[in-house]
Design a protein around this motif. Structure first.
Motif, PDB file in Angstrom:
ATOM      1  N   HIS A  23      -8.377  14.732  34.026  1.00  0.00           N
ATOM      2  CA  HIS A  23      -7.104  15.371  34.381  1.00  0.00           C
ATOM      3  C   HIS A  23      -6.153  14.224  34.701  1.00  0.00           C
ATOM      4  O   HIS A  23      -6.519  13.319  35.453  1.00  0.00           O
ATOM      5  N   PRO A  24      -4.927  14.247  34.153  1.00  0.00           N
ATOM      6  CA  PRO A  24      -4.024  13.120  34.457  1.00  0.00           C
ATOM      7  C   PRO A  24      -3.594  13.133  35.925  1.00  0.00           C
ATOM      8  O   PRO A  24      -3.159  12.110  36.442  1.00  0.00           O
ATOM      9  N   LEU A  25      -3.703  14.298  36.564  1.00  0.00           N
ATOM     10  CA  LEU A  25      -3.277  14.518  37.952  1.00  0.00           C
ATOM     11  C   LEU A  25      -1.753  14.358  38.051  1.00  0.00           C
ATOM     12  O   LEU A  25      -1.178  13.622  37.269  1.00  0.00           O
ATOM     13  N   PRO A  26      -1.067  14.993  38.942  1.00  0.00           N
ATOM     14  CA  PRO A  26      -1.592  15.792  40.044  1.00  0.00           C
ATOM     15  C   PRO A  26      -2.131  17.153  39.576  1.00  0.00           C
ATOM     16  O   PRO A  26      -1.632  17.721  38.617  1.00  0.00           O
ATOM     17  N   ARG A  27      -3.142  17.650  40.293  1.00  0.00           N
ATOM     18  CA  ARG A  27      -3.619  19.011  40.018  1.00  0.00           C
ATOM     19  C   ARG A  27      -2.952  19.963  41.006  1.00  0.00           C
ATOM     20  O   ARG A  27      -2.569  19.556  42.095  1.00  0.00           O
TER      21      ARG A  27
ATOM     22  N   GLY B 125       3.107  19.460  28.402  1.00  0.00           N
ATOM     23  CA  GLY B 125       2.327  18.325  28.925  1.00  0.00           C
ATOM     24  C   GLY B 125       2.388  17.145  27.967  1.00  0.00           C
ATOM     25  O   GLY B 125       1.761  17.135  26.919  1.00  0.00           O
ATOM     26  N   ARG B 126       3.114  16.131  28.356  1.00  0.00           N
ATOM     27  CA  ARG B 126       3.272  14.963  27.449  1.00  0.00           C
ATOM     28  C   ARG B 126       1.978  14.184  27.298  1.00  0.00           C
ATOM     29  O   ARG B 126       1.756  13.511  26.296  1.00  0.00           O
ATOM     30  N   THR B 127       1.100  14.257  28.328  1.00  0.00           N
ATOM     31  CA  THR B 127      -0.126  13.451  28.232  1.00  0.00           C
ATOM     32  C   THR B 127      -0.983  13.909  27.057  1.00  0.00           C
ATOM     33  O   THR B 127      -1.571  13.084  26.366  1.00  0.00           O
ATOM     34  N   VAL B 128      -1.051  15.224  26.827  1.00  0.00           N
ATOM     35  CA  VAL B 128      -1.878  15.712  25.712  1.00  0.00           C
ATOM     36  C   VAL B 128      -1.235  15.421  24.352  1.00  0.00           C
ATOM     37  O   VAL B 128      -1.950  15.295  23.357  1.00  0.00           O
TER      38      VAL B 128
ATOM     39  N   THR C 232      -4.985  20.148  32.243  1.00  0.00           N
ATOM     40  CA  THR C 232      -3.613  19.755  32.593  1.00  0.00           C
ATOM     41  C   THR C 232      -2.990  20.768  33.550  1.00  0.00           C
ATOM     42  O   THR C 232      -3.389  21.933  33.587  1.00  0.00           O
ATOM     43  N   ARG C 233      -1.996  20.300  34.259  1.00  0.00           N
ATOM     44  CA  ARG C 233      -1.211  21.134  35.174  1.00  0.00           C
ATOM     45  C   ARG C 233      -0.163  21.913  34.371  1.00  0.00           C
ATOM     46  O   ARG C 233       0.407  21.351  33.419  1.00  0.00           O
ATOM     47  N   VAL C 234       0.101  23.139  34.736  1.00  0.00           N
ATOM     48  CA  VAL C 234       1.226  23.851  34.109  1.00  0.00           C
ATOM     49  C   VAL C 234       2.507  23.222  34.670  1.00  0.00           C
ATOM     50  O   VAL C 234       2.699  23.137  35.885  1.00  0.00           O
ATOM     51  N   GLN C 235       3.363  22.742  33.753  1.00  0.00           N
ATOM     52  CA  GLN C 235       4.501  21.892  34.137  1.00  0.00           C
ATOM     53  C   GLN C 235       5.688  22.749  34.604  1.00  0.00           C
ATOM     54  O   GLN C 235       6.689  22.906  33.886  1.00  0.00           O
ATOM     55  N   LYS C 236       5.550  23.247  35.811  1.00  0.00           N
ATOM     56  CA  LYS C 236       6.532  24.179  36.378  1.00  0.00           C
ATOM     57  C   LYS C 236       7.982  23.722  36.181  1.00  0.00           C
ATOM     58  O   LYS C 236       8.864  24.512  35.818  1.00  0.00           O
TER      59      LYS C 236
ATOM     60  N   LEU D  90       9.681   2.588  32.521  1.00  0.00           N
ATOM     61  CA  LEU D  90      10.674   3.666  32.628  1.00  0.00           C
ATOM     62  C   LEU D  90      10.027   5.047  32.536  1.00  0.00           C
ATOM     63  O   LEU D  90       9.288   5.327  31.589  1.00  0.00           O
ATOM     64  N   ARG D  91      10.332   5.893  33.499  1.00  0.00           N
ATOM     65  CA  ARG D  91      10.023   7.336  33.382  1.00  0.00           C
ATOM     66  C   ARG D  91      11.339   8.088  33.458  1.00  0.00           C
ATOM     67  O   ARG D  91      12.144   7.849  34.365  1.00  0.00           O
ATOM     68  N   HIS D  92      11.515   9.017  32.505  1.00  0.00           N
ATOM     69  CA  HIS D  92      12.815   9.676  32.379  1.00  0.00           C
ATOM     70  C   HIS D  92      12.597  11.095  31.857  1.00  0.00           C
ATOM     71  O   HIS D  92      11.693  11.324  31.052  1.00  0.00           O
TER      72      HIS D  92
ATOM     73  N   GLU E 138       6.181  11.657  25.140  1.00  0.00           N
ATOM     74  CA  GLU E 138       4.912  10.923  25.180  1.00  0.00           C
ATOM     75  C   GLU E 138       4.678  10.284  26.538  1.00  0.00           C
ATOM     76  O   GLU E 138       5.613  10.116  27.339  1.00  0.00           O
ATOM     77  N   HIS E 139       3.434   9.909  26.765  1.00  0.00           N
ATOM     78  CA  HIS E 139       3.035   9.167  27.965  1.00  0.00           C
ATOM     79  C   HIS E 139       1.942   8.194  27.503  1.00  0.00           C
ATOM     80  O   HIS E 139       0.755   8.387  27.785  1.00  0.00           O
ATOM     81  N   PRO E 140       2.364   7.180  26.724  1.00  0.00           N
ATOM     82  CA  PRO E 140       1.348   6.371  26.043  1.00  0.00           C
ATOM     83  C   PRO E 140       0.388   5.626  26.962  1.00  0.00           C
ATOM     84  O   PRO E 140      -0.805   5.525  26.654  1.00  0.00           O
ATOM     85  N   THR E 141       0.865   5.128  28.096  1.00  0.00           N
ATOM     86  CA  THR E 141      -0.068   4.366  28.947  1.00  0.00           C
ATOM     87  C   THR E 141      -1.109   5.294  29.559  1.00  0.00           C
ATOM     88  O   THR E 141      -2.239   4.890  29.822  1.00  0.00           O
ATOM     89  N   GLN E 142      -0.729   6.565  29.772  1.00  0.00           N
ATOM     90  CA  GLN E 142      -1.703   7.546  30.266  1.00  0.00           C
ATOM     91  C   GLN E 142      -2.782   7.788  29.204  1.00  0.00           C
ATOM     92  O   GLN E 142      -3.978   7.810  29.514  1.00  0.00           O
ATOM     93  N   ALA E 143      -2.369   7.934  27.944  1.00  0.00           N
ATOM     94  CA  ALA E 143      -3.363   8.180  26.885  1.00  0.00           C
ATOM     95  C   ALA E 143      -4.280   6.973  26.706  1.00  0.00           C
ATOM     96  O   ALA E 143      -5.473   7.122  26.418  1.00  0.00           O
TER      97      ALA E 143
ATOM     98  N   THR F 139       3.425   9.509  41.501  1.00  0.00           N
ATOM     99  CA  THR F 139       2.620   8.822  42.517  1.00  0.00           C
ATOM    100  C   THR F 139       1.761   7.781  41.819  1.00  0.00           C
ATOM    101  O   THR F 139       1.889   6.578  42.052  1.00  0.00           O
ATOM    102  N   ARG F 140       0.880   8.245  40.916  1.00  0.00           N
ATOM    103  CA  ARG F 140      -0.094   7.371  40.267  1.00  0.00           C
ATOM    104  C   ARG F 140       0.543   6.358  39.327  1.00  0.00           C
ATOM    105  O   ARG F 140       0.228   5.170  39.391  1.00  0.00           O
ATOM    106  N   THR F 141       1.417   6.812  38.442  1.00  0.00           N
ATOM    107  CA  THR F 141       1.933   5.895  37.424  1.00  0.00           C
ATOM    108  C   THR F 141       2.734   4.794  38.095  1.00  0.00           C
ATOM    109  O   THR F 141       2.530   3.601  37.830  1.00  0.00           O
ATOM    110  N   SER F 142       3.613   5.183  39.012  1.00  0.00           N
ATOM    111  CA  SER F 142       4.457   4.172  39.627  1.00  0.00           C
ATOM    112  C   SER F 142       3.633   3.248  40.527  1.00  0.00           C
ATOM    113  O   SER F 142       3.747   2.025  40.448  1.00  0.00           O
TER     114      SER F 142
HETATM  115  C1  NCD Z   1       1.373  13.348  34.354  1.00  0.00           C
HETATM  116  C2  NCD Z   1       2.809  13.201  33.879  1.00  0.00           C
HETATM  117  O1  NCD Z   1       3.671  12.708  34.625  1.00  0.00           O
HETATM  118  O2  NCD Z   1       3.028  13.568  32.738  1.00  0.00           O
HETATM  119  N1  NCD Z   1       1.120  12.640  35.536  1.00  0.00           N
HETATM  120  C3  NCD Z   1       0.718  11.335  35.463  1.00  0.00           C
HETATM  121  O3  NCD Z   1       1.439  10.483  34.998  1.00  0.00           O
HETATM  122  N2  NCD Z   1      -0.527  11.045  35.858  1.00  0.00           N
HETATM  123  C4  NCD Z   1       0.898  14.747  34.396  1.00  0.00           C
HETATM  124  C5  NCD Z   1       1.637  15.767  35.215  1.00  0.00           C
HETATM  125  O4  NCD Z   1       2.650  15.500  35.842  1.00  0.00           O
HETATM  126  O5  NCD Z   1       1.155  16.900  35.217  1.00  0.00           O
END
Ligand code: NCD
Length: 326
Positions: free
Chosen positions: A284-288, A184-187, A246-250, A123-125, A151-156, A73-76
């Protein structure tokens, strides 16, 4: 032959000598501390421009392809908003099942296609390393918007920009990362990025099966950053300047039973936060899902909604940089 800057066809040509012109953004490892300060400076200016004029023509005529193989949602939408606020336009490909990907097209071929029409590709993949594979196939800049658990460099970058805007500095901080530190790639990106600053201490709080990968910890250790792992937040919360939840990445668990065991492991609420500093921030990068109670949202330390907004300015800065306009 006239050079581009003299060309009658490119009267507003980009600055091809700018440091980030034409570059891919694949990993935070590419960013020095000076680069970060530059990104933050540009992002800060973008914020001012958005507040003053809303939309302006810095990237007029440029096209971004937003290629998302995983939900977002947010990144795109922030990349879309960033491009449009800069006067450019966007080819959105969110539902890859409606594109030729569902016919079996390879990632390099999809990238080669999109770069015929776009100037930059986000790109998200789901696979780690996919952004690097795309970058190899592409002549145009690729921006990694999350490659699996990599990684999720733009988030960091937006996380660190948030810390800067909220606390005013990035040195002398105790940062506690909480939750799913394995998937969690953001961390993974944030720990690497923070290791470039001075007097940083990193605490990792997670269930045993979701600990920070050794590879990331080894890289951070090389920068002489103290790191400590905990199963409970109690001991480290009072010293924490930034709590990064961070969210637990189900979706990344191999065994759903493991997810069930850890899904509600931590919940941040007003009561838990009573022992935290007054001057600190919760990110929190969200979504929570359930890891931050909505009861905490009104607390001034709850910075996660502001963090989303900062993401717009950082992504505007990055697009302008790789397109030679910053
Ligand atoms: C994160 C992701 O996609 O890694 N979301 C985001 O880009 N803000 C975190 C997540 O999905 O939990």
């Amino acid at each position: 032959m006239p050079t581009d800057s003299q060309s009658p066809y490119l009267p507003f040509g980009e600055n091809k000598h700018a440091a980030w012109y034409g570059k891919d953004i694949l990993s935070v490892k590419q960013f020095s501390r000076e680069d970060l300060e530059y990104v933050f400076g540009v992002a800060h200016e973008m914020r001012g421009m958005v507040e003053r004029v809303g939309t302006f023509d810095l990237l007029k005529g440029k096209i971004l392809a937003n290629l998302f193989y995983e939900p977002s949602t947010r990144t795109s939408s922030s990349f879309t908003a960033a491009m449009e606020r800069l006067g450019g336009s966007v080819i959105p490909i969110n539902e890859v099942k409606y594109s030729s990907v569902s016919k079996g097209e390879s990632l390099p071929d999809t990238i080669r296609t999109l770069e015929c029409y776009a100037d930059v590709i986000v790109l998200r993949h789901p696979e780690t390393g996919s952004a690097a594979i795309a970058a190899k196939a592409a002549r145009k800049p690729i921006i990694n918007a999350g490659d699996g658990i990599g990684e999720h460099p733009t988030q960091a970058l937006l996380d660190t920009f948030t810390i800067m805007e909220e606390l005013g500095h990035l040195d002398n901080l105790t940062v506690t990362m909480l939750g799913d530190l394995k998937y969690g790639r953001t961390v993974h990106s944030l720990a690497r990025l923070l290791s470039k600053f001075n007097n940083i201490k990193l605490n990792y709080v997670s269930p045993d099966i979701l600990r920070m990968p050794k590879e990331v910890m080894d890289e951070v250790a090389q920068k002489n950053i103290p790191q400590a792992e905990y199963a409970s937040l109690e001991k480290v919360l009072p010293e924490t300047d930034i709590l990064y939840v961070t969210r637990v990445q189900k979706e990344r668990f191999e065994d759903p039973a493991d997810y069930e065991k850890v899904k509600g492991a931590y919940v941040i609420d007003p009561q838990v936060m009573q022992v935290a500093k007054k001057e600190m921030a919760v990110l929190h990068p969200l979504p929570r899902v359930t890891e931050i109670s909505v009861d905490f949202d009104e607390d001034p330390r709850a910075a996660y909604f502001r963090q989303m907004e900062y993401g717009l300015y950082v992504r505007m800065a990055l697009l302008a940089m790789v397109l030679g306009k910053a």
